[in-house]
Write a protein that holds these residues in place. Structure first.
Motif, PDB file in Angstrom:
ATOM      1  N   ALA A 291      10.730   1.383  -3.671  1.00 42.87           N
ATOM      2  CA  ALA A 291      11.860   0.120  -3.887  1.00 42.87           C
ATOM      3  C   ALA A 291      13.260   0.689  -3.600  1.00 42.87           C
ATOM      4  CB  ALA A 291      11.901   0.194  -5.599  1.00 42.87           C
ATOM      5  N   SER A 292      13.431   1.969  -3.592  1.00 39.79           N
ATOM      6  CA  SER A 292      14.803   2.406  -3.131  1.00 39.79           C
ATOM      7  C   SER A 292      15.191   2.489  -1.708  1.00 39.79           C
ATOM      8  CB  SER A 292      15.168   3.923  -3.829  1.00 39.79           C
ATOM      9  OG  SER A 292      14.190   4.886  -3.209  1.00 39.79           O
ATOM     10  N   VAL A 293      13.969   2.240  -0.803  1.00 39.35           N
ATOM     11  CA  VAL A 293      14.159   2.398   0.461  1.00 39.35           C
ATOM     12  C   VAL A 293      14.600   1.088   1.179  1.00 39.35           C
ATOM     13  CG1 VAL A 293      12.966   2.839   2.576  1.00 39.35           C
ATOM     14  CG2 VAL A 293      12.580   4.176   0.403  1.00 39.35           C
ATOM     15  N   ARG A 294      15.686   1.171   2.068  1.00 35.72           N
ATOM     16  CA  ARG A 294      15.916  -0.159   2.616  1.00 35.72           C
ATOM     17  C   ARG A 294      16.143   0.182   4.354  1.00 35.72           C
ATOM     18  NH1 ARG A 294      15.205  -1.291  -1.841  1.00 35.72           N
ATOM     19  NH2 ARG A 294      16.176  -2.528  -3.263  1.00 35.72           N
ATOM     20  N   LEU A 295      16.116  -0.642   5.017  1.00 40.34           N
ATOM     21  CA  LEU A 295      15.951  -0.674   6.314  1.00 40.34           C
ATOM     22  C   LEU A 295      17.290  -0.013   6.950  1.00 40.34           C
ATOM     23  CD1 LEU A 295      14.242  -3.500   7.750  1.00 40.34           C
ATOM     24  CD2 LEU A 295      13.528  -1.232   7.862  1.00 40.34           C
ATOM     25  N   ARG A 296      18.426   0.110   6.107  1.00 38.63           N
ATOM     26  CA  ARG A 296      19.554   0.591   6.295  1.00 38.63           C
ATOM     27  C   ARG A 296      19.392   2.155   6.698  1.00 38.63           C
ATOM     28  NH1 ARG A 296      21.312  -0.657   1.025  1.00 38.63           N
ATOM     29  NH2 ARG A 296      21.082   1.079  -0.321  1.00 38.63           N
TER      30      ARG A 296
ATOM     31  N   HIS B 209      -0.326   6.453  -6.883  1.00 39.95           N
ATOM     32  CA  HIS B 209      -1.739   7.053  -6.987  1.00 39.95           C
ATOM     33  C   HIS B 209      -2.479   7.699  -5.937  1.00 39.95           C
ATOM     34  CE1 HIS B 209      -1.071   4.378 -10.614  1.00 39.95           C
ATOM     35  NE2 HIS B 209      -0.834   3.377  -9.625  1.00 39.95           N
ATOM     36  N   GLY B 210      -1.769   7.942  -4.761  1.00 41.62           N
ATOM     37  CA  GLY B 210      -2.344   8.796  -3.731  1.00 41.62           C
ATOM     38  C   GLY B 210      -3.085   7.940  -2.887  1.00 41.62           C
ATOM     39  N   ARG B 211      -3.131   8.597  -1.458  1.00 40.11           N
ATOM     40  CA  ARG B 211      -3.500   7.617  -0.394  1.00 40.11           C
ATOM     41  C   ARG B 211      -5.234   7.187  -0.565  1.00 40.11           C
ATOM     42  NH1 ARG B 211       0.124   7.616   3.252  1.00 40.11           N
ATOM     43  NH2 ARG B 211       1.629   9.703   3.591  1.00 40.11           N
ATOM     44  N   ARG B 212      -5.766   8.077  -1.444  1.00 44.36           N
ATOM     45  CA  ARG B 212      -7.091   7.395  -1.645  1.00 44.36           C
ATOM     46  C   ARG B 212      -7.095   6.106  -2.376  1.00 44.36           C
ATOM     47  NH1 ARG B 212     -11.059  10.013  -6.280  1.00 44.36           N
ATOM     48  NH2 ARG B 212     -12.913   8.992  -5.829  1.00 44.36           N
ATOM     49  N   ALA B 213      -6.439   5.984  -3.348  1.00 45.20           N
ATOM     50  CA  ALA B 213      -6.243   4.714  -3.937  1.00 45.20           C
ATOM     51  C   ALA B 213      -6.001   3.642  -3.148  1.00 45.20           C
ATOM     52  CB  ALA B 213      -5.460   4.784  -5.128  1.00 45.20           C
ATOM     53  N   GLY B 214      -4.620   3.901  -2.237  1.00 47.39           N
ATOM     54  CA  GLY B 214      -4.269   2.657  -1.422  1.00 47.39           C
ATOM     55  C   GLY B 214      -5.123   2.386  -0.258  1.00 47.39           C
ATOM     56  N   LEU B 215      -5.799   3.402   0.219  1.00 47.33           N
ATOM     57  CA  LEU B 215      -6.758   2.888   1.398  1.00 47.33           C
ATOM     58  C   LEU B 215      -8.028   2.023   0.757  1.00 47.33           C
ATOM     59  CD1 LEU B 215      -6.464   6.280   3.663  1.00 47.33           C
ATOM     60  CD2 LEU B 215      -5.554   3.889   4.073  1.00 47.33           C
ATOM     61  N   THR B 216      -8.427   2.671  -0.298  1.00 40.94           N
ATOM     62  CA  THR B 216      -9.596   2.044  -0.760  1.00 40.94           C
ATOM     63  C   THR B 216      -9.361   0.462  -1.121  1.00 40.94           C
ATOM     64  OG1 THR B 216     -10.427   4.188  -1.625  1.00 40.94           O
ATOM     65  CG2 THR B 216     -11.370   2.330  -2.326  1.00 40.94           C
ATOM     66  N   CYS B 217      -8.331   0.160  -1.871  1.00 38.59           N
ATOM     67  CA  CYS B 217      -7.952  -0.912  -2.220  1.00 38.59           C
ATOM     68  C   CYS B 217      -7.739  -1.849  -0.933  1.00 38.59           C
ATOM     69  CB  CYS B 217      -6.865  -1.128  -3.002  1.00 38.59           C
ATOM     70  SG  CYS B 217      -7.072  -0.447  -4.775  1.00 38.59           S
ATOM     71  N   GLY B 218      -7.079  -1.432  -0.011  1.00 40.08           N
ATOM     72  CA  GLY B 218      -6.677  -2.160   1.401  1.00 40.08           C
ATOM     73  C   GLY B 218      -7.788  -2.715   2.070  1.00 40.08           C
ATOM     74  N   TYR B 219      -8.958  -1.559   2.105  1.00 41.11           N
ATOM     75  CA  TYR B 219     -10.444  -1.797   2.704  1.00 41.11           C
ATOM     76  C   TYR B 219     -11.210  -2.848   1.938  1.00 41.11           C
ATOM     77  CZ  TYR B 219      -9.223   1.932   6.061  1.00 41.11           C
ATOM     78  OH  TYR B 219      -8.521   2.677   6.937  1.00 41.11           O
ATOM     79  N   LEU B 220     -11.171  -2.780   0.541  1.00 42.95           N
ATOM     80  CA  LEU B 220     -11.826  -3.860  -0.288  1.00 42.95           C
ATOM     81  C   LEU B 220     -11.534  -4.997  -0.183  1.00 42.95           C
ATOM     82  CD1 LEU B 220     -12.393  -1.800  -3.533  1.00 42.95           C
ATOM     83  CD2 LEU B 220     -14.172  -2.265  -1.805  1.00 42.95           C
ATOM     84  N   ALA B 221      -9.948  -5.013   0.116  1.00 43.59           N
ATOM     85  CA  ALA B 221      -9.449  -6.401   0.311  1.00 43.59           C
ATOM     86  C   ALA B 221      -9.899  -7.061   1.535  1.00 43.59           C
ATOM     87  CB  ALA B 221      -7.917  -6.457   0.241  1.00 43.59           C
ATOM     88  N   ALA B 222     -10.062  -6.129   2.594  1.00 43.60           N
ATOM     89  CA  ALA B 222     -10.336  -6.612   3.904  1.00 43.60           C
ATOM     90  C   ALA B 222     -11.834  -7.144   3.866  1.00 43.60           C
ATOM     91  CB  ALA B 222     -10.213  -5.550   4.937  1.00 43.60           C
TER      92      ALA B 222
ATOM     93  N   LEU C 244       0.828  -1.255  -0.054  1.00 48.26           N
ATOM     94  CA  LEU C 244       0.090  -0.103  -0.021  1.00 48.26           C
ATOM     95  C   LEU C 244       0.838   1.313  -0.070  1.00 48.26           C
ATOM     96  CD1 LEU C 244      -2.859  -1.010   2.503  1.00 48.26           C
ATOM     97  CD2 LEU C 244      -2.668  -1.170  -0.105  1.00 48.26           C
ATOM     98  N   THR C 245       2.117   1.307   0.551  1.00 51.72           N
ATOM     99  CA  THR C 245       2.912   2.526   0.593  1.00 51.72           C
ATOM    100  C   THR C 245       3.416   2.842  -0.889  1.00 51.72           C
ATOM    101  OG1 THR C 245       3.863   1.782   2.862  1.00 51.72           O
ATOM    102  CG2 THR C 245       5.202   3.132   1.331  1.00 51.72           C
ATOM    103  N   TRP C 246       3.634   1.628  -1.362  1.00 53.08           N
ATOM    104  CA  TRP C 246       4.052   1.583  -3.077  1.00 53.08           C
ATOM    105  C   TRP C 246       2.838   2.459  -3.650  1.00 53.08           C
ATOM    106  CZ3 TRP C 246       1.867  -0.561  -7.462  1.00 53.08           C
ATOM    107  CH2 TRP C 246       2.652  -0.348  -8.457  1.00 53.08           C
ATOM    108  N   MET C 247       1.573   1.684  -3.527  1.00 52.66           N
ATOM    109  CA  MET C 247       0.625   2.241  -4.373  1.00 52.66           C
ATOM    110  C   MET C 247       0.310   3.733  -4.055  1.00 52.66           C
ATOM    111  SD  MET C 247      -3.426   0.890  -4.347  1.00 52.66           S
ATOM    112  CE  MET C 247      -2.936  -0.831  -5.160  1.00 52.66           C
ATOM    113  N   MET C 248       0.323   4.035  -2.567  1.00 56.02           N
ATOM    114  CA  MET C 248       0.153   5.465  -2.286  1.00 56.02           C
ATOM    115  C   MET C 248       1.132   6.330  -2.781  1.00 56.02           C
ATOM    116  SD  MET C 248      -0.924   5.061   1.615  1.00 56.02           S
ATOM    117  CE  MET C 248      -2.425   3.999   2.305  1.00 56.02           C
ATOM    118  N   GLY C 249       2.318   5.783  -2.905  1.00 53.92           N
ATOM    119  CA  GLY C 249       3.315   6.870  -3.817  1.00 53.92           C
ATOM    120  C   GLY C 249       3.170   7.066  -5.135  1.00 53.92           C
TER     121      GLY C 249
END
Length: 384
Positions: free
Chosen positions: A194-199, A61-74, A54-59
């Motif tokens: 994709a460029s973010v790492r825990l380092r 397409h915006g938070r609206r798309a990420g949250l909507t998809c997450g809640y529909l999956a739920a 969802l972080t990838w999707m929000m980055g």
């Protein structure tokens, strides 16, 4: 936008509170106590995977798309879980919890979206306010387990399928709220997950401390709470008693979040995280010495367990939201959430075998010891 984030978090927490409690009982009855945590572990894995997806999707397409998809999956997960319970299929129930976890990831990431709307010195309050939304759903949710089961049973269906129907309805409403209330808020965040790492997290002492404290709090809370409904069920306590204990716990997890945020804005995250670890130790010890049938004392211990988690979780989240540089912040927050929930999945999977082999007291004592582990990070980290 804050109202939409608040509403979605409340509804999603209601669904997860219902689903998690019932899943442990269903799997324990079907497969034995040792495997009672399997569906909930799938839900935690779903939350971890969802944090990245969802972080990838929000980055992009915006938070609206990420949250909507997450809640529909739920919502789909709630339907699948209801059918799985009716069929007595634990594997399908685990798949349903996995989908519910995707929606839970969206609710968790909402706190960072709220923080972005406030200046750094007010981000503790912003995060605390959205976390507080969970109190509404997560306290009321478990109280609906008994009535929903009774209604389903009276209609001639499997009793424990009813709570999952409620969970599906709650998450579907959350998807609608996200879709409609966040219209026009589909701004891309402009980062590359994709460029973010825990380092990136390891570069700052504050971020390292936040990660250590949040992981520890999640492990302690998940380990004890995964085993608690099954422990109560094994000692003959009914669904109403289970719901009361879980409501006390979720009250502690969410109800005082605005107070936690206020404390963070006044004193900084470090003292709040330290206090949270101390409360977790106290709660685990109290749970360890509580005898079977001590519902009121156990509810008190679980309330403290929830509030200790709240202090650590809101404190750690605020540290990340305040201290990380803007270009890397959102991606690192998603990576941290994925790590927190990934480690919590292991804790969930281990909790019921420990319960089966050593008993509830052994599990609680182990949790108390675990809560002491990140103290070194707080003692050696640089001042806020």
């Amino acid at each position: 936008m804050v109202a939409a984030l608040f509403s979605g978090a409340a509804l999603m927490n209601a669904a997860m509170a219902i689903a998690s409690a019932v899943a442990t009982i269903v799997a324990g009855d079907r497969l034995g106590a040792r495997w009672g945590a399997v569906p909930n572990t799938a839900g935690i894995i779903g939350t971890g995977v969802g944090a990245l997806a969802l972080t990838w999707m929000m980055g992009r397409h915006g938070r609206r798309a990420g949250l909507t998809c997450g809640y529909l999956a739920a919502a789909l997960g709630g339907v699948v879980s209801a059918g799985a319970v009716a069929a007595g299929n634990v594997l399908a129930l685990s798949a349903g919890l996995l989908l519910l976890g995707l929606g839970n990831a969206g609710a968790q990431l909402s706190r960072y979206a709220a923080a972005e709307l406030y200046p750094p010195e007010r981000r503790g309050f912003a995060i605390g306010s959205v976390v507080w939304a969970g109190a509404i759903g997560a306290v009321i949710g478990p109280l609906l387990i008994g009535p929903a089961s009774d209604v389903t049973s009276s209609l001639g269906h499997t009793a424990l399928a009813g709570p999952y129907a409620v969970a599906a309805a709650a998450t579907l409403i959350a998807a609608g709220v996200a879709r409609l209330a966040l219209a026009g808020r589909a701004r891309r965040a402009g980062y590359d997950v994709a460029s973010v790492r825990l380092r990136e997290v390891a570069r700052g002492a504050g971020a390292r401390t936040a990660l250590a404290v949040m992981v520890t709090a999640q492990v302690v809370m998940v380990a004890v709470m995964t085993a608690t409904p099954l422990e109560m069920h094994m000692h003959g306590e009914g669904l109403d008693a289970v719901g009361l204990a879980l409501s006390a716990h979720t009250l502690g997890m969410f109800a005082f979040s605005p107070v936690t945020g206020w404390l963070i804005d006044r004193t900084g995250p470090r003292p709040v995280m330290g206090g949270g670890l101390g409360v977790l130790v106290l709660a685990s010890v109290l749970a360890a010495v509580t005898s079977a049938g001590g519902t009121s004392v156990r509810a008190g211990a679980l309330f403290l367990l929830g509030y200790g988690w709240n202090l650590c979780f809101v404190g750690g989240s605020s540290r990340l939201a305040r201290d990380l540089p803007e270009p890397a912040r959102a991606g690192v927050e998603g990576a941290v959430d994925a790590t927190v929930w990934g480690v919590a999945a292991l804790a969930s999977l281990v909790s019921t075998p420990v319960l089966s082999a050593g008993g509830y007291a052994a599990l609680a004592w182990a949790a108390a010891a675990c809560a002491l582990a990140p103290a070194a990070f707080l003692l050696t980290a640089e001042a806020r």
